[in-house]
Design an enzyme around this catalytic site. Structure first.
Site, PDB file in Angstrom:
ATOM      1  N   TYR A 132      39.156  46.003  35.423  1.00  0.00           N
ATOM      2  CA  TYR A 132      39.517  44.743  34.767  1.00  0.00           C
ATOM      3  C   TYR A 132      38.877  43.571  35.508  1.00  0.00           C
ATOM      4  O   TYR A 132      38.291  42.677  34.881  1.00  0.00           O
ATOM      5  CB  TYR A 132      41.039  44.589  34.736  1.00  0.00           C
ATOM      6  CG  TYR A 132      41.510  43.318  34.064  1.00  0.00           C
ATOM      7  CD1 TYR A 132      41.513  43.215  32.677  1.00  0.00           C
ATOM      8  CD2 TYR A 132      41.966  42.232  34.817  1.00  0.00           C
ATOM      9  CE1 TYR A 132      41.945  42.051  32.050  1.00  0.00           C
ATOM     10  CE2 TYR A 132      42.398  41.069  34.198  1.00  0.00           C
ATOM     11  CZ  TYR A 132      42.389  40.986  32.816  1.00  0.00           C
ATOM     12  OH  TYR A 132      42.820  39.830  32.201  1.00  0.00           O
ATOM     13  N   ALA A 153      36.253  43.582  37.399  1.00  0.00           N
ATOM     14  CA  ALA A 153      34.806  43.619  37.195  1.00  0.00           C
ATOM     15  C   ALA A 153      34.432  42.997  35.856  1.00  0.00           C
ATOM     16  O   ALA A 153      33.459  42.233  35.755  1.00  0.00           O
ATOM     17  CB  ALA A 153      34.300  45.057  37.275  1.00  0.00           C
ATOM     18  N   LYS A 182      36.107  40.744  34.221  1.00  0.00           N
ATOM     19  CA  LYS A 182      36.372  39.305  34.243  1.00  0.00           C
ATOM     20  C   LYS A 182      35.417  38.559  35.183  1.00  0.00           C
ATOM     21  O   LYS A 182      35.048  37.412  34.910  1.00  0.00           O
ATOM     22  CB  LYS A 182      37.828  39.050  34.629  1.00  0.00           C
ATOM     23  CG  LYS A 182      38.829  39.486  33.559  1.00  0.00           C
ATOM     24  CD  LYS A 182      38.631  38.715  32.263  1.00  0.00           C
ATOM     25  CE  LYS A 182      39.741  38.981  31.264  1.00  0.00           C
ATOM     26  NZ  LYS A 182      39.604  38.172  30.031  1.00  0.00           N
ATOM     27  N   ASP A 211      35.156  44.956  15.620  1.00  0.00           N
ATOM     28  CA  ASP A 211      35.831  45.560  16.769  1.00  0.00           C
ATOM     29  C   ASP A 211      35.038  45.321  18.052  1.00  0.00           C
ATOM     30  O   ASP A 211      33.943  45.856  18.226  1.00  0.00           O
ATOM     31  CB  ASP A 211      36.008  47.064  16.526  1.00  0.00           C
ATOM     32  CG  ASP A 211      36.915  47.725  17.550  1.00  0.00           C
ATOM     33  OD1 ASP A 211      37.308  47.051  18.519  1.00  0.00           O
ATOM     34  OD2 ASP A 211      37.231  48.917  17.368  1.00  0.00           O
TER      35      ASP A 211
END
Length: 233
Positions: free
Chosen positions: A148, A150, A152, A54
């Site tokens: 998101y 940040a 990427k 996970d």
């Protein structure tokens, strides 16, 4: 025939890529977040092997990979590690809870970094490559996309550093930056934005996969460090 370790094979770009790779005869080790998901992936992609690990819990990945190696489900040579998994949760900085930041950063950045670290010996042995599926958000941030974007932006930094570090070992590193693509994640984004979703208005995942196969297949005398994919005209 090549062997690929792939995250995110359950939907979207990752699912399309897994199908195309199996159709041409490549071997797959698919990273699944649960045993149930692993069974689903092995049924959907016959001949593949699914390993439960996970990404949302990066600290547990070492034990998961060690167990997969012990069970002979993770090989000692890997031709490519492809990070296609990703999650998104929109919201303004003033309202986004820490749990959302942690979830997105873990799945989109810290998990991929740790999985890459664990599999580097196998990648070096094969002089393989690492492919990160990034996003336009990895190049610029928009309102309500802070966490998101940040994650990427961080993923791009990870790829840039890794590319220089691993060149001496013959490991190639690529970042792919698709524009908005017709995936379940895109549908979720539209729900959060309160906008109607028309998949026909976005890039087909198959088009992204076609470009990614070029990244994977380019001969050893060349490499594609970054690839941007934008909607057609």
């Amino acid at each position: 025939m090549a062997l690929h370790v792939l995250t995110g094979a359950g939907s979207g770009i990752g699912a399309a890529l897994a199908t195309r790779l199996r159709e041409r005869g490549d071997d797959l080790v698919l990273i699944a977040r649960s045993a149930e998901r692993a069974r689903e992936l092995e049924e959907r992609h016959p001949g593949s092997v699914a390993v439960v690990a996970d990404l949302a819990v990066p600290g547990a990945l070492a034990d998961a990979v060690s167990q997969a190696v012990a069970d002979e489900r993770m090989p000692d040579q890997i031709d490519s590690l492809i990070h296609a998994a990703g999650v998104v949760d929109l919201g303004p900085v003033g309202e986004l809870p820490v749990s959302s930041w942690e979830w997105q950063l873990n799945v989109n950045l810290t998990g991929p970094a740790e999985l890459t670290r664990l599999l580097l010996p196998a990648l070096r042995a094969a002089k393989g490559q690492v492919v990160f599926v990034n996003s336009g958000a990895g190049l610029r941030a928009s309102p309500e996309w802070s966490a998101y974007a940040a994650s990427k932006h961080g993923l791009k930094a990870l790829a840039d550093a890794l590319r220089q570090e691993e060149a001496a070992h013959g490991v190639r590193v690529s970042s792919v930056f698709p524009g908005r693509t017709a995936t379940p994640m895109q549908e979720r984004v539209h729900e959060q934005e309160g906008a109607a979703y028309d998949p026909g208005a976005f890039i087909d995942p198959e088009s992204v996969v076609t470009a990614m196969l070029t990244v994977l297949d380019v001969p050893r005398d060349a490499q594609i460090p970054e690839l941007m994919i934008r909607p057609g005209v």
